[in-house]
Design a protein around this motif. Structure first.
Motif, PDB file in Angstrom:
ATOM      1  N   VAL A  61       0.839  -1.202   0.000  1.00  0.00           N
ATOM      2  CA  VAL A  61       0.000   0.000   0.000  1.00  0.00           C
ATOM      3  C   VAL A  61       0.873   1.250   0.000  1.00  0.00           C
ATOM      4  O   VAL A  61       0.609   2.216  -0.732  1.00  0.00           O
ATOM      5  N   GLY A  62       1.946   1.233   0.804  1.00  0.00           N
ATOM      6  CA  GLY A  62       2.836   2.386   0.856  1.00  0.00           C
ATOM      7  C   GLY A  62       3.545   2.631  -0.463  1.00  0.00           C
ATOM      8  O   GLY A  62       3.614   3.773  -0.950  1.00  0.00           O
TER       9      GLY A  62
ATOM     10  N   VAL B 158       9.654  12.630  -7.665  1.00  0.00           N
ATOM     11  CA  VAL B 158      10.657  11.951  -6.843  1.00  0.00           C
ATOM     12  C   VAL B 158      10.054  10.743  -6.150  1.00  0.00           C
ATOM     13  O   VAL B 158      10.660   9.657  -6.100  1.00  0.00           O
ATOM     14  N   LEU B 159       8.847  10.897  -5.616  1.00  0.00           N
ATOM     15  CA  LEU B 159       8.191   9.786  -4.925  1.00  0.00           C
ATOM     16  C   LEU B 159       7.823   8.677  -5.897  1.00  0.00           C
ATOM     17  O   LEU B 159       7.939   7.492  -5.574  1.00  0.00           O
ATOM     18  N   ARG B 160       7.361   9.051  -7.092  1.00  0.00           N
ATOM     19  CA  ARG B 160       7.028   8.038  -8.092  1.00  0.00           C
ATOM     20  C   ARG B 160       8.263   7.233  -8.482  1.00  0.00           C
ATOM     21  O   ARG B 160       8.209   6.011  -8.624  1.00  0.00           O
ATOM     22  N   ARG B 161       9.380   7.927  -8.646  1.00  0.00           N
ATOM     23  CA  ARG B 161      10.612   7.220  -9.009  1.00  0.00           C
ATOM     24  C   ARG B 161      11.107   6.347  -7.871  1.00  0.00           C
ATOM     25  O   ARG B 161      11.642   5.254  -8.106  1.00  0.00           O
ATOM     26  N   LEU B 162      10.924   6.812  -6.646  1.00  0.00           N
ATOM     27  CA  LEU B 162      11.328   6.008  -5.487  1.00  0.00           C
ATOM     28  C   LEU B 162      10.512   4.717  -5.419  1.00  0.00           C
ATOM     29  O   LEU B 162      11.054   3.624  -5.204  1.00  0.00           O
ATOM     30  N   GLY B 163       9.193   4.838  -5.613  1.00  0.00           N
ATOM     31  CA  GLY B 163       8.347   3.652  -5.632  1.00  0.00           C
ATOM     32  C   GLY B 163       8.686   2.722  -6.785  1.00  0.00           C
ATOM     33  O   GLY B 163       8.727   1.498  -6.619  1.00  0.00           O
ATOM     34  N   GLY B 164       8.963   3.303  -7.947  1.00  0.00           N
ATOM     35  CA  GLY B 164       9.340   2.486  -9.096  1.00  0.00           C
ATOM     36  C   GLY B 164      10.653   1.767  -8.881  1.00  0.00           C
ATOM     37  O   GLY B 164      10.820   0.616  -9.300  1.00  0.00           O
ATOM     38  N   ALA B 165      11.602   2.425  -8.213  1.00  0.00           N
ATOM     39  CA  ALA B 165      12.890   1.796  -7.934  1.00  0.00           C
ATOM     40  C   ALA B 165      12.715   0.611  -6.991  1.00  0.00           C
ATOM     41  O   ALA B 165      13.345  -0.443  -7.168  1.00  0.00           O
TER      42      ALA B 165
ATOM     43  N   LEU C  62       1.727   6.367  -7.199  1.00  0.00           N
ATOM     44  CA  LEU C  62       0.591   7.171  -7.660  1.00  0.00           C
ATOM     45  C   LEU C  62       0.691   8.623  -7.202  1.00  0.00           C
ATOM     46  O   LEU C  62      -0.225   9.403  -7.442  1.00  0.00           O
ATOM     47  N   SER C  63       1.803   8.969  -6.562  1.00  0.00           N
ATOM     48  CA  SER C  63       1.977  10.338  -6.068  1.00  0.00           C
ATOM     49  C   SER C  63       2.117  11.329  -7.219  1.00  0.00           C
ATOM     50  O   SER C  63       2.545  10.978  -8.328  1.00  0.00           O
ATOM     51  N   GLU C  64       1.760  12.569  -6.948  1.00  0.00           N
ATOM     52  CA  GLU C  64       1.919  13.614  -7.949  1.00  0.00           C
ATOM     53  C   GLU C  64       3.363  14.108  -8.019  1.00  0.00           C
ATOM     54  O   GLU C  64       3.724  14.828  -8.946  1.00  0.00           O
TER      55      GLU C  64
END
Length: 218
Positions: A37-38, A49-56, A44-46
Motif C-alpha cells: 500500500v505504501g 521523486v516519490l514516483r521514481r522512489l516507488g518504481g525503484a 501514484l503520487s503527484e
C-alpha cells in the motif's frame, strides 16, 4: 517404495512444517500488504521523486530472486549488529518481495477507480488518509481480489525457499525425512499433497469471495 506406517508416524513433523509455512507466509503477507500500500501510494503520487522512489523499489525487489533476498537479509543483519532470529529474517524477505508485487496489483485497482469519487470526497472534507482507507482501498481490493489471492498462493509456494535460512518449514521437513529414511518419493509426495490442500482451499475461498462480491454488485 512406500512405508505407510512410517508416513503416519512422521505426519506430526510434516504438519508442524506445514504450520511453519502457513504462519510465516501469513506474517510475510500482512507485512507485505502494508509495504505494498505504501509503495503503491508512492507510485501514484503527484511528485516525480516519490514516483521514481516507488518504481525503484518495485524494480529492485521484483528483479532480484527471492532466494538471494533471503540470503542477503539473513547474512547482512548480523553484520549490522542485529542479532535477530532466522524467522524474522525470513518473514522480512517474504514481506519485502511480496510488497513489490502487491503494490503493482493494488496500483492497477486504484487506476480503475473513477476520479470523481476522490474529488467528491475532498469536497466533503475527507483527508488523504480517510480517502485511502475508506474509499480507495476497499474498491481496489474488490477489483483485484483474484490477483491478490493468486499472489497469496504464489507466496505460499515461494515460502519453500526459506528453508535456505535453516527454518524447518514443510519443504525442509520433507527433505530431512527423505534424507534420513531414503524414501524420497514418499515424503516429497506427502509434502506436495499438503501444499495442494492449502492452495486448493485458498483457491476455493477465492472463488467463493468473488461470487459473493459479484452478487453484492448485482
Amino acid at each position: 517404495m512406500f512405508d505407510p506406517g512410517l508416513l503416519i508416524q512422521s505426519l506430526p513433523l510434516l504438519l508442524a512444517g506445514l504450520w511453519n509455512t502457513v504462519w510465516l507466509s501469513a506474517g510475510g503477507l500482512l507485512a507485505g500488504f502494508v509495504i505494498g500500500v505504501g509503495v503503491c501510494s508512492l507510485k501514484l503520487s503527484e511528485r516525480t521523486v516519490l514516483r521514481r522512489l516507488g518504481g525503484a523499489y518495485v524494480s529492485v525487489f521484483r528483479g532480484i530472486p527471492l532466494l538471494i533476498q533471503l540470503l542477503f537479509i539473513y547474512y547482512l543483519l548480523p553484520r549490522l549488529g542485529l542479532d535477530v532470529p532466522a524467522w524474522v529474517a525470513a518473514m522480512a524477505g517474504l514481506a519485502l518481495c511480496c510488497g513489490a508485487y502487491l503494490s503493482e496489483i493494488l496500483r492497477g485497482g486504484f487506476l480503475t477507480l473513477p476520479p470523481g469519487q476522490v474529488e467528491a470526497a475532498r469536497l466533503l472534507g475527507l483527508g488523504g488518509r480517510d480517502i485511502l482507507v475508506r474509499i480507495k482501498l476497499p474498491q481496489a481490493l474488490r477489483a483485484t481480489l483474484p490477483a491478490l489471492l493468486n499472489e497469496v498462493i504464489l507466496l505460499i509456494k515461494a515460502s519453500s525457499l526459506i528453508s535456505a535460512v535453516g527454518l524447518a518449514e514443510l519443504t525442509r521437513t520433507a527433505q530431512n525425512l527423505a534424507a534420513s529414511t531414503f524414501l524420497q518419493l514418499q515424503f516429497y509426495l506427502a509434502a506436495a499433497v499438503l501444499y495442494c490442500v492449502v492452495n486448493i482451499s485458498l483457491a476455493l475461498l477465492a472463488g467463493r469471495l468473488e461470487r459473493r462480491f459479484e452478487a453484492g454488485r448485482a
